[in-house]
Design a protein around this motif. Structure first.
Motif, PDB file in Angstrom:
ATOM      1  N   MET A  32       1.985  -7.313   4.204  1.00  0.00           N
ATOM      2  CA  MET A  32       3.348  -7.322   3.680  1.00  0.00           C
ATOM      3  C   MET A  32       3.625  -8.628   2.946  1.00  0.00           C
ATOM      4  SD  MET A  32       5.500  -5.529   6.788  1.00  0.00           S
ATOM      5  CE  MET A  32       7.090  -5.990   6.124  1.00  0.00           C
ATOM      6  N   PHE A  76       1.470  -8.467  -0.444  1.00  0.00           N
ATOM      7  CA  PHE A  76       1.888  -7.536  -1.491  1.00  0.00           C
ATOM      8  C   PHE A  76       3.389  -7.566  -1.763  1.00  0.00           C
ATOM      9  CE2 PHE A  76      -2.166  -5.617  -0.193  1.00  0.00           C
ATOM     10  CZ  PHE A  76      -2.742  -5.374  -1.425  1.00  0.00           C
ATOM     11  N   ALA A 132       5.529  -5.958  -0.056  1.00  0.00           N
ATOM     12  CA  ALA A 132       6.050  -4.651   0.352  1.00  0.00           C
ATOM     13  C   ALA A 132       5.180  -4.140   1.488  1.00  0.00           C
ATOM     14  CB  ALA A 132       6.037  -3.664  -0.811  1.00  0.00           C
ATOM     15  N   CYS A 133       5.700  -3.203   2.263  1.00  0.00           N
ATOM     16  CA  CYS A 133       4.927  -2.598   3.336  1.00  0.00           C
ATOM     17  C   CYS A 133       4.070  -1.494   2.720  1.00  0.00           C
ATOM     18  CB  CYS A 133       5.852  -2.030   4.413  1.00  0.00           C
ATOM     19  SG  CYS A 133       4.978  -1.495   5.901  1.00  0.00           S
ATOM     20  N   VAL A 134       2.776  -1.763   2.567  1.00  0.00           N
ATOM     21  CA  VAL A 134       1.909  -0.853   1.811  1.00  0.00           C
ATOM     22  C   VAL A 134       1.167   0.139   2.692  1.00  0.00           C
ATOM     23  CG1 VAL A 134       1.623  -2.405  -0.153  1.00  0.00           C
ATOM     24  CG2 VAL A 134       0.056  -2.578   1.803  1.00  0.00           C
ATOM     25  N   HIS A 193       4.345   0.818  -7.177  1.00  0.00           N
ATOM     26  CA  HIS A 193       5.120  -0.014  -6.253  1.00  0.00           C
ATOM     27  C   HIS A 193       4.665   0.202  -4.820  1.00  0.00           C
ATOM     28  CE1 HIS A 193       8.514  -2.189  -4.591  1.00  0.00           C
ATOM     29  NE2 HIS A 193       8.845  -1.135  -3.871  1.00  0.00           N
ATOM     30  N   THR A 242       1.811   0.919  -3.736  1.00  0.00           N
ATOM     31  CA  THR A 242       0.471   0.383  -3.493  1.00  0.00           C
ATOM     32  C   THR A 242       0.384  -1.107  -3.790  1.00  0.00           C
ATOM     33  OG1 THR A 242      -0.142   1.208  -5.696  1.00  0.00           O
ATOM     34  CG2 THR A 242      -0.752   2.562  -3.810  1.00  0.00           C
ATOM     35  N   GLY A 243       1.539  -1.745  -3.988  1.00  0.00           N
ATOM     36  CA  GLY A 243       1.576  -3.191  -4.144  1.00  0.00           C
ATOM     37  C   GLY A 243       1.069  -3.703  -5.471  1.00  0.00           C
ATOM     38  N   ARG A 244       1.066  -2.861  -6.495  1.00  0.00           N
ATOM     39  CA  ARG A 244       0.577  -3.294  -7.794  1.00  0.00           C
ATOM     40  C   ARG A 244       1.624  -4.153  -8.512  1.00  0.00           C
ATOM     41  NH1 ARG A 244      -3.295  -2.230  -5.536  1.00  0.00           N
ATOM     42  NH2 ARG A 244      -5.119  -1.102  -6.274  1.00  0.00           N
ATOM     43  N   GLN A 245       1.127  -5.077  -9.320  1.00  0.00           N
ATOM     44  CA  GLN A 245       2.022  -5.925 -10.103  1.00  0.00           C
ATOM     45  C   GLN A 245       2.634  -5.088 -11.226  1.00  0.00           C
ATOM     46  OE1 GLN A 245       2.666  -9.226  -9.385  1.00  0.00           O
ATOM     47  NE2 GLN A 245       4.279  -9.079 -10.925  1.00  0.00           N
TER      48      GLN A 245
END
Length: 329
Positions: free
Chosen positions: A42, A45, A47-49, A310, A312-315
């Protein structure tokens, strides 16, 4: 300016967005490590992925179900508010089901993201689980269900239609075993589960049932957890060929390959950002982009690409990132 979720999402799209990875652990030491890993990722990234699902069905020793449930309650209560923690209880016909629901749902209603119910055969099982939630004063909790038999596959559309159900998962191992030897053991392998007709048909039925009712289809396990290539290949096929938007992990080594396989590429994110930005500037009227016509049907698809990025934590480019900082997040 209206948010894309207001404009684009409706009956033809999933009504809930979940992390693409659901990580299972059933032993206390592994549960603690899973929760710690979730917290670390978390931070990484932003976010909670992935979800952490604490397992009572396969994790609890025979005769020690009550003690195991109490341990799960204590661990889950320690998780942060931003964490996503779930519990898999015993099946509705198991002697420990009622006590699982009373203790776990009753004490963790504010902490859990959902309850996973295994071996659901029909909508009657869902109703029984829902009644147990209500009896435990946990009426806010969604249910995730495991489809693990030919009968359950037959009833998948009716199960997915129940408003309490948020996601359907495919239970590969039990599904193969339920055929009494008619499906060979290879049907449980990373390769065979994508080639045996009965297994493949079950996966497609479950995915279709979920998409028909705006629910999340969650793909089954890959037991070869030390085989990175097998894990990556299975995750990609589940995401790209079979319509799954979520997948189980049973080992920490499987989490990142799942995130990678379910994430859009940089090129897909770039195109989706440009198309959504152009659509917003045109008040969602049809536009031309790279010589192709786009309207709300394709806008919906490209918005879902950004949602998945979002998750999957992508920029994300700034034009896309602003939507996930809005109040509608």
């Amino acid at each position: 300016m209206k948010h894309p979720r207001e404009v684009l999402l409706g009956a033809q799209a999933a009504t809930v967005f979940l992390p693409v990875c659901d990580h299972y652990s059933g032993v206390e030491a592994r549960m603690r490590k899973s929760l710690q890993l979730q917290a670390e990722m978390m931070q990484e990234f932003g976010a909670c992925v992935f979800d952490v699902t604490l397992d009572c069905e396969d994790g609890a020793p025979v005769g020690g179900e009550a003690e195991h449930a109490a341990m799960v309650v204590a661990l889950a209560a320690l998780a942060s508010e931003k964490a996503r923690v779930a519990v898999r209880v015993h099946a509705v016909d198991h002697p420990a089901f009622e006590s699982d629901m009373a203790v776990i749902a009753g004490k963790l209603a504010r902490h859990l993201s959902h309850i996973m119910v295994p071996k659901v055969e029909s909508v009657d099982d869902v109703i029984r689980a829902e009644q147990a939630l209500l009896a435990a004063s946990a009426g806010n909790l969604p249910l995730h269900v495991l489809i693990e038999s030919p009968l359950a596959v037959r009833n998948a559309f009716e199960i997915a239609a129940h408003p309490r159900v948020q996601s359907l998962s495919f239970g590969l191992m039990d599904f193969v075993s339920a055929h009494g030897g008619a499906i060979p053991a290879d049907g449980m392998s990373s390769q065979g589960q994508f080639t045996h007709p009965l297994v493949l048909r079950a996966k497609l039925e479950i995915a279709s049932a979920c998409h028909a009712h705006g629910k999340v289809p969650s793909h089954c396990v890959v037991t070869e957890f030390n085989d990175a290539a097998a894990m990556t290949g299975a995750a990609r096929r589940a995401a790209r060929e079979l319509g799954y938007t979520r997948m189980w992990s049973i080992h920490p080594n499987q989490i990142r390959p799942i995130l990678e396989a379910f994430a859009p590429s940089e090129a897909e994110i770039e195109d989706a950002t440009k198309i959504i930005a152009a659509a917003a500037r045109s008040d969602w009227a049809p536009i031309s982009f790279d010589g192709k016509l786009h309207d709300r049907a394709s806008y919906r698809y490209f918005w879902q690409v950004l949602e998945r990025a979002h998750q999957t934590g992508r920029q994300l480019p700034a034009e896309a990132q602003m939507y996930f900082q809005a109040a509608l997040q």
